[in-house]
Write a protein that holds these residues in place. Structure first.
Motif, PDB file in Angstrom:
ATOM      1  N   MET A  61       9.689  37.703 -30.289  1.00 53.49           N
ATOM      2  CA  MET A  61      10.095  38.579 -29.187  1.00 53.49           C
ATOM      3  C   MET A  61       9.493  38.119 -27.865  1.00 53.49           C
ATOM      4  O   MET A  61      10.168  38.104 -26.831  1.00 53.49           O
ATOM      5  CB  MET A  61       9.691  40.025 -29.487  1.00 53.49           C
ATOM      6  CG  MET A  61      10.459  40.668 -30.629  1.00 53.49           C
ATOM      7  SD  MET A  61      10.251  42.449 -30.701  1.00 53.49           S
ATOM      8  CE  MET A  61      11.118  42.953 -29.210  1.00 53.49           C
ATOM      9  N   VAL A  62       8.222  37.757 -27.879  1.00 55.16           N
ATOM     10  CA  VAL A  62       7.559  37.310 -26.649  1.00 55.16           C
ATOM     11  C   VAL A  62       8.196  36.020 -26.141  1.00 55.16           C
ATOM     12  O   VAL A  62       8.392  35.837 -24.929  1.00 55.16           O
ATOM     13  CB  VAL A  62       6.044  37.128 -26.886  1.00 55.16           C
ATOM     14  CG1 VAL A  62       5.392  36.419 -25.704  1.00 55.16           C
ATOM     15  CG2 VAL A  62       5.375  38.484 -27.110  1.00 55.16           C
ATOM     16  N   ASN A  63       8.547  35.103 -27.042  1.00 58.70           N
ATOM     17  CA  ASN A  63       9.222  33.861 -26.626  1.00 58.70           C
ATOM     18  C   ASN A  63      10.561  34.164 -25.963  1.00 58.70           C
ATOM     19  O   ASN A  63      10.919  33.568 -24.937  1.00 58.70           O
ATOM     20  CB  ASN A  63       9.445  32.956 -27.841  1.00 58.70           C
ATOM     21  CG  ASN A  63       8.195  32.181 -28.216  1.00 58.70           C
ATOM     22  OD1 ASN A  63       7.219  32.176 -27.470  1.00 58.70           O
ATOM     23  ND2 ASN A  63       8.208  31.549 -29.375  1.00 58.70           N
ATOM     24  N   ALA A  64      11.319  35.094 -26.559  1.00 59.78           N
ATOM     25  CA  ALA A  64      12.609  35.474 -25.985  1.00 59.78           C
ATOM     26  C   ALA A  64      12.424  36.147 -24.623  1.00 59.78           C
ATOM     27  O   ALA A  64      13.147  35.844 -23.667  1.00 59.78           O
ATOM     28  CB  ALA A  64      13.350  36.406 -26.940  1.00 59.78           C
ATOM     29  N   ILE A  65      11.453  37.041 -24.531  1.00 58.28           N
ATOM     30  CA  ILE A  65      11.197  37.754 -23.267  1.00 58.28           C
ATOM     31  C   ILE A  65      10.786  36.775 -22.180  1.00 58.28           C
ATOM     32  O   ILE A  65      11.211  36.893 -21.027  1.00 58.28           O
ATOM     33  CB  ILE A  65      10.114  38.836 -23.488  1.00 58.28           C
ATOM     34  CG1 ILE A  65      10.657  39.941 -24.392  1.00 58.28           C
ATOM     35  CG2 ILE A  65       9.656  39.423 -22.154  1.00 58.28           C
ATOM     36  CD1 ILE A  65       9.584  40.902 -24.878  1.00 58.28           C
ATOM     37  N   ASP A  66       9.966  35.786 -22.537  1.00 62.95           N
ATOM     38  CA  ASP A  66       9.520  34.779 -21.567  1.00 62.95           C
ATOM     39  C   ASP A  66      10.715  33.996 -21.015  1.00 62.95           C
ATOM     40  O   ASP A  66      10.823  33.761 -19.802  1.00 62.95           O
ATOM     41  CB  ASP A  66       8.522  33.842 -22.241  1.00 62.95           C
ATOM     42  CG  ASP A  66       7.880  32.876 -21.256  1.00 62.95           C
ATOM     43  OD1 ASP A  66       7.741  33.255 -20.073  1.00 62.95           O
ATOM     44  OD2 ASP A  66       7.517  31.754 -21.660  1.00 62.95           O
ATOM     45  N   TYR A  67      11.617  33.600 -21.903  1.00 66.48           N
ATOM     46  CA  TYR A  67      12.814  32.859 -21.474  1.00 66.48           C
ATOM     47  C   TYR A  67      13.695  33.738 -20.581  1.00 66.48           C
ATOM     48  O   TYR A  67      14.175  33.295 -19.530  1.00 66.48           O
ATOM     49  CB  TYR A  67      13.595  32.394 -22.692  1.00 66.48           C
ATOM     50  CG  TYR A  67      14.838  31.584 -22.365  1.00 66.48           C
ATOM     51  CD1 TYR A  67      14.794  30.188 -22.332  1.00 66.48           C
ATOM     52  CD2 TYR A  67      16.043  32.212 -22.082  1.00 66.48           C
ATOM     53  CE1 TYR A  67      15.922  29.444 -22.032  1.00 66.48           C
ATOM     54  CE2 TYR A  67      17.176  31.482 -21.772  1.00 66.48           C
ATOM     55  CZ  TYR A  67      17.117  30.102 -21.755  1.00 66.48           C
ATOM     56  OH  TYR A  67      18.253  29.368 -21.439  1.00 66.48           O
ATOM     57  N   LEU A  68      13.903  34.976 -20.999  1.00 60.79           N
ATOM     58  CA  LEU A  68      14.785  35.886 -20.264  1.00 60.79           C
ATOM     59  C   LEU A  68      14.237  36.200 -18.876  1.00 60.79           C
ATOM     60  O   LEU A  68      14.996  36.259 -17.905  1.00 60.79           O
ATOM     61  CB  LEU A  68      14.975  37.178 -21.062  1.00 60.79           C
ATOM     62  CG  LEU A  68      15.721  37.040 -22.397  1.00 60.79           C
ATOM     63  CD1 LEU A  68      15.605  38.322 -23.212  1.00 60.79           C
ATOM     64  CD2 LEU A  68      17.194  36.701 -22.160  1.00 60.79           C
ATOM     65  N   ARG A  69      12.925  36.402 -18.772  1.00 61.69           N
ATOM     66  CA  ARG A  69      12.358  36.758 -17.463  1.00 61.69           C
ATOM     67  C   ARG A  69      12.397  35.574 -16.496  1.00 61.69           C
ATOM     68  O   ARG A  69      12.599  35.757 -15.290  1.00 61.69           O
ATOM     69  CB  ARG A  69      10.932  37.268 -17.626  1.00 61.69           C
ATOM     70  CG  ARG A  69       9.900  36.209 -17.937  1.00 61.69           C
ATOM     71  CD  ARG A  69       8.486  36.776 -18.028  1.00 61.69           C
ATOM     72  NE  ARG A  69       7.524  35.722 -18.316  1.00 61.69           N
ATOM     73  CZ  ARG A  69       6.931  34.979 -17.384  1.00 61.69           C
ATOM     74  NH1 ARG A  69       7.195  35.192 -16.099  1.00 61.69           N
ATOM     75  NH2 ARG A  69       6.060  34.046 -17.717  1.00 61.69           N
ATOM     76  N   LYS A  70      12.188  34.364 -17.028  1.00 60.42           N
ATOM     77  CA  LYS A  70      12.227  33.184 -16.161  1.00 60.42           C
ATOM     78  C   LYS A  70      13.621  32.946 -15.593  1.00 60.42           C
ATOM     79  O   LYS A  70      13.774  32.552 -14.438  1.00 60.42           O
ATOM     80  CB  LYS A  70      11.761  31.953 -16.937  1.00 60.42           C
ATOM     81  CG  LYS A  70      10.269  31.938 -17.214  1.00 60.42           C
ATOM     82  CD  LYS A  70       9.869  30.703 -18.017  1.00 60.42           C
ATOM     83  CE  LYS A  70       8.366  30.664 -18.275  1.00 60.42           C
ATOM     84  NZ  LYS A  70       7.980  29.494 -19.107  1.00 60.42           N
ATOM     85  N   ASP A  71      14.655  33.179 -16.416  1.00 56.89           N
ATOM     86  CA  ASP A  71      16.037  32.988 -15.970  1.00 56.89           C
ATOM     87  C   ASP A  71      16.658  34.264 -15.401  1.00 56.89           C
ATOM     88  O   ASP A  71      17.841  34.273 -15.057  1.00 56.89           O
ATOM     89  CB  ASP A  71      16.890  32.496 -17.144  1.00 56.89           C
ATOM     90  CG  ASP A  71      16.659  31.031 -17.439  1.00 56.89           C
ATOM     91  OD1 ASP A  71      15.558  30.547 -17.119  1.00 56.89           O
ATOM     92  OD2 ASP A  71      17.565  30.374 -17.977  1.00 56.89           O
ATOM     93  N   LYS A  72      15.848  35.333 -15.316  1.00 56.89           N
ATOM     94  CA  LYS A  72      16.302  36.628 -14.794  1.00 56.89           C
ATOM     95  C   LYS A  72      17.574  37.108 -15.501  1.00 56.89           C
ATOM     96  O   LYS A  72      18.586  37.426 -14.883  1.00 56.89           O
ATOM     97  CB  LYS A  72      16.520  36.562 -13.282  1.00 56.89           C
ATOM     98  CG  LYS A  72      15.237  36.341 -12.495  1.00 56.89           C
ATOM     99  CD  LYS A  72      15.476  36.377 -10.999  1.00 56.89           C
ATOM    100  CE  LYS A  72      14.169  36.180 -10.234  1.00 56.89           C
ATOM    101  NZ  LYS A  72      14.381  36.216  -8.769  1.00 56.89           N
ATOM    102  N   ILE A  73      17.488  37.115 -16.826  1.00 61.18           N
ATOM    103  CA  ILE A  73      18.583  37.612 -17.657  1.00 61.18           C
ATOM    104  C   ILE A  73      18.211  39.023 -18.118  1.00 61.18           C
ATOM    105  O   ILE A  73      17.188  39.216 -18.776  1.00 61.18           O
ATOM    106  CB  ILE A  73      18.822  36.698 -18.878  1.00 61.18           C
ATOM    107  CG1 ILE A  73      19.199  35.277 -18.415  1.00 61.18           C
ATOM    108  CG2 ILE A  73      19.911  37.267 -19.781  1.00 61.18           C
ATOM    109  CD1 ILE A  73      19.310  34.269 -19.541  1.00 61.18           C
TER     110      ILE A  73
END
Length: 275
Positions: free
Chosen positions: A117-129
């Protein structure tokens, strides 16, 4: 004095009757603890009853008449106003989630779940998804799952990212996680009408807070405008969290109740020894 079979049956009947009453009280208090709206309702009813007792003792005629009308017609008004909450409670009675989560995760399963979950959240926040992830706990989310798109897949960061990718038709809704599996996507939740929430926050944040006000679920939001992370929990919205904040909160909140009780007992023993 001899005890007959009729007396024994009567005693057993009384014990069962008392146990059923305590079971109902426990269920009501458990839902009050996890539901902000029902807590406010309970406080309001308690205040009215207390005011009625005070007015009766002091002999206040006008307020007494008004309270009599409120007590007489109040239950009907409460049923109409809080119909969704009452329906949810009645639905929970017929679900297996009444006695707790459907699956207690092991330490390794919890760590893997938090890692993904943290890996997914990190990716999503960086790309502002934008994203809304909901972790079901003791209170069932079955009524929201029934209306969403079923997935029933192992929780992985790649799958979470794919679901919330802008080109995916399910990215606007929420994902519901049961145990360490993604149960559904595209779920729609009730939005909060709390005046405390920042007016700049969008529908995802209001939906997360609305669900956290009615259930004990953990609702994680990634803003598509700023990339900031928020978590709605126990009727409150924790805004602008770091990845470490999210990781520690998830690890702490996903612990089984038995582990939490053991940790509390250990801390109490340490305090007693230090004294």
């Amino acid at each position: 004095m001899s005890i007959t079979m009729t007396d024994i049956i009567s005693i057993i009947r009384n014990i069962i009757d008392i146990c059923l009453v305590w079971l109902i009280i426990y269920f009501i208090l458990n839902n009050l603890k996890n539901n902000v709206k029902l807590t406010l309702l309970f406080k309001g009813v308690f205040f009215i009853l207390l005011l009625a007792i005070v007015s009766d003792i002091c002999g206040f005629v006008t307020i007494g008449v008004l309270l009599d009308y409120i007590i007489q017609w109040g239950p009907i008004a409460l049923i109409v106003v809080f119909q969704p909450e009452i329906r949810n409670i009645l639905e929970q009675l017929g679900r297996s989630q009444l006695l707790g989560r459907h699956k207690v995760l092991t330490v390794d399963e919890r760590e893997r779940m938090v890692y993904e979950m943290v890996n997914a959240i990190d990716y999503l926040r960086k790309d502002k998804i934008g994203a809304l992830m909901v972790i079901e706990r003791d209170i069932s989310l079955g009524n929201y799952i029934d209306k969403a798109k079923k997935i029933y897949a192992d929780l992985t960061s790649d799958l979470l990212i794919a679901i919330f990718y802008e080109g995916n038709p399910l990215h606007d809704g929420g994902v519901i996680i049961q145990g360490d599996r993604i149960t559904c996507a595209g779920a729609v939740f009730p939005t909060s009408s709390s005046p405390k929430i920042n007016k700049r926050l969008g529908t995802r944040h209001r939906a997360a807070l609305g669900l956290a006000e009615e259930t004990d679920a953990i609702c994680i939001v990634v803003s598509e405008e700023t990339g900031r992370i928020s978590i709605a929990l126990k009727g409150e919205l924790l805004y602008n969290l770091t990845l470490d904040d999210v990781r520690m909160l998830l690890i702490d909140e996903l612990k089984p109740k038995q582990d939490i009780e053991i940790e509390e007992e250990v801390e109490e023993d340490k305090d007693e020894e230090s004294i």
